[in-house]
Design a protein around this motif. Structure first.
Motif, mmCIF file in Angstrom:
data_model
loop_
_atom_site.group_PDB
_atom_site.id
_atom_site.type_symbol
_atom_site.label_atom_id
_atom_site.label_comp_id
_atom_site.label_asym_id
_atom_site.label_seq_id
_atom_site.Cartn_x
_atom_site.Cartn_y
_atom_site.Cartn_z
ATOM 1 N N LYS A 129 -1.032 -4.638 8.548
ATOM 2 C CA LYS A 129 -1.318 -3.633 9.566
ATOM 3 C C LYS A 129 -0.147 -2.662 9.713
ATOM 4 O O LYS A 129 -0.335 -1.459 9.806
ATOM 5 N N ASN A 130 1.067 -3.209 9.743
ATOM 6 C CA ASN A 130 2.245 -2.378 9.960
ATOM 7 C C ASN A 130 3.481 -3.081 9.429
ATOM 8 O O ASN A 130 3.470 -4.306 9.272
ATOM 9 N N ILE A 149 5.763 5.042 0.856
ATOM 10 C CA ILE A 149 6.267 6.357 1.257
ATOM 11 C C ILE A 149 7.175 6.228 2.481
ATOM 12 O O ILE A 149 8.246 6.837 2.547
ATOM 13 N N TYR A 150 6.765 5.419 3.440
ATOM 14 C CA TYR A 150 7.570 5.184 4.650
ATOM 15 C C TYR A 150 8.938 4.599 4.283
ATOM 16 O O TYR A 150 9.980 5.090 4.734
ATOM 17 N N ASN A 184 11.894 6.652 2.542
ATOM 18 C CA ASN A 184 12.670 7.560 3.371
ATOM 19 C C ASN A 184 13.644 6.856 4.309
ATOM 20 O O ASN A 184 14.249 7.495 5.165
ATOM 21 N N PRO A 236 0.838 -1.203 0.000
ATOM 22 C CA PRO A 236 0.000 0.000 0.000
ATOM 23 C C PRO A 236 0.877 1.260 0.000
ATOM 24 O O PRO A 236 1.989 1.265 0.532
ATOM 25 N N ASP A 237 0.364 2.322 -0.579
ATOM 26 C CA ASP A 237 1.128 3.566 -0.746
ATOM 27 C C ASP A 237 1.726 4.087 0.547
ATOM 28 O O ASP A 237 2.841 4.593 0.556
ATOM 29 N N ARG A 238 1.018 3.984 1.662
ATOM 30 C CA ARG A 238 1.542 4.526 2.923
ATOM 31 C C ARG A 238 2.834 3.837 3.345
ATOM 32 O O ARG A 238 3.723 4.458 3.919
ATOM 33 N N PHE A 239 2.968 2.546 3.032
ATOM 34 C CA PHE A 239 4.202 1.833 3.370
ATOM 35 C C PHE A 239 5.310 2.141 2.370
ATOM 36 O O PHE A 239 6.481 2.193 2.738
ATOM 37 N N ASN A 260 -4.376 -5.355 1.835
ATOM 38 C CA ASN A 260 -5.247 -4.858 2.903
ATOM 39 C C ASN A 260 -5.119 -5.652 4.205
ATOM 40 O O ASN A 260 -5.714 -5.285 5.210
ATOM 41 N N SER A 314 11.462 -0.264 -2.446
ATOM 42 C CA SER A 314 10.507 0.282 -1.464
ATOM 43 C C SER A 314 9.054 0.027 -1.839
ATOM 44 O O SER A 314 8.153 0.622 -1.266
ATOM 45 N N THR A 315 8.804 -0.893 -2.770
ATOM 46 C CA THR A 315 7.469 -1.044 -3.329
ATOM 47 C C THR A 315 6.939 -2.473 -3.329
ATOM 48 O O THR A 315 5.798 -2.713 -2.959
#
Length: 71
Positions: free
Chosen positions: A66-67, A15-16, A19, A10-13, A63, A48-49
């Motif tokens: 979780k983390n 982006i994390y 960095n 997912p995109d949020r991971f 989905n 990173s993807t």
């Protein structure tokens, strides 16, 4: 695009991870926490993807994550 042995995070991971430092050329090692309580350790993410699935029988959907935690 990933192949059948890879899963796009997912995109949020993404982006994390973008960095954070790589462990080698183009990859990072992470632990994944799933919503069902399972922890998948020492997993490889490319660029990173894309999560490399280590077991073809493993059924992981984006989905369900979780983390993540970089090693």
């Amino acid at each position: 695009m990933g192949n059948s042995n890879q899963l796009k995070l997912p995109d949020r991971f993404i982006i994390y991870l973008e960095n954070l430092p790589e462990h080698g050329m183009g990859y990072q090692t992470i632990d994944i926490e799933l919503f069902d309580g399972r922890i998948l350790t020492d997993r490889i993410v490319f660029n990173s993807t894309y999560l490399k699935k280590l077991d073809d029988e493993e059924k992981i959907e984006p989905n369900q994550i979780k983390n993540i935690k970089i090693k």
